[in-house]
Design an enzyme around this catalytic site. Sequence first.
Site, mmCIF file in Angstrom:
data_model
loop_
_atom_site.group_PDB
_atom_site.id
_atom_site.type_symbol
_atom_site.label_atom_id
_atom_site.label_comp_id
_atom_site.label_asym_id
_atom_site.label_seq_id
_atom_site.Cartn_x
_atom_site.Cartn_y
_atom_site.Cartn_z
ATOM 1 N N ILE A 19 0.532 -12.667 21.016
ATOM 2 C CA ILE A 19 0.294 -13.749 21.961
ATOM 3 C C ILE A 19 -0.124 -13.199 23.320
ATOM 4 C CG2 ILE A 19 1.460 -15.558 23.288
ATOM 5 C CD1 ILE A 19 3.076 -16.159 20.707
ATOM 6 N N TYR A 155 18.261 -14.766 20.678
ATOM 7 C CA TYR A 155 16.901 -15.241 20.956
ATOM 8 C C TYR A 155 16.911 -16.717 21.333
ATOM 9 C CZ TYR A 155 11.834 -15.734 20.294
ATOM 10 O OH TYR A 155 10.497 -15.970 20.467
#
Length: 260
Positions: A19, A155
């Site tokens: 990304i 996360y």
Amino acid sequence: MDLNLKDKVIIVTGGSKGIGLGIVESLIREGAKPVIITRNKASVDEVIDVFSKQGIDIFYALAELTDPVQCEKAVAAVVEKYGQIDGLVNNAGVNDGVGLESGNYEGFMESLKRNVVHYYLMAHYALPELKRSKGAIVNIGSKTADTGQGGTSGYAASNGGRNALTREWAVELLPYSIRVNALIVAECYTPLYEKWISTFPDKEEKLEAITKNIPFENRMTTAEEIGDTVAFLLSSKSSHTTGGQLLYVDGGYTHLDRSI
């Protein structure tokens, strides 16, 4: 559309692949000067080589983002090189699978350092230059803060923190005309995604099961689509967009009814 990003210096953490690289490529197309911050010298050398063959010079700084000193030095290197910072994209992170049952205190704290603490550090050290340029911050986040995933407490907590920091900074930085927004990713095929999908016995079957539930065109989001949206959020064309907007570039995955 000209996004008025020509010669704008934009820091992109984790910008050498996936990304982050998609964001860097979008910024280059808009005439900006993206700066890659990464700990991975091999991957950034490869990227620099590809761009140099196209006549494009890219500056980078190596930094282990869990280390505050290295974050500070990386920002200082950008200022020394260009004398300005016009934008910051906090992107680096890893879905490291530190779960509740399977994890432990040390792993959980390390996950927070890998995934959200450096968002604060990079913004903190870049802030003096962003105040001068009236720049913008874009935090890249994950759907796990909304949907959960299972087995990835560190996360998920980090992404909840990213969203909260986006809103908090948008308020704190109003006096400086610094805009702060977040782009939330669901399913985007990257090297890290490939690594995760490969943990399943039949990764093709697993991949198909995921993509069929992505409402828009039953396909993964591309890094280019994320990069182009980030460029817009950094640009003057989104000059009144702040307040901690969480923009989901996910083909409707997070919020649309699966029955469709």
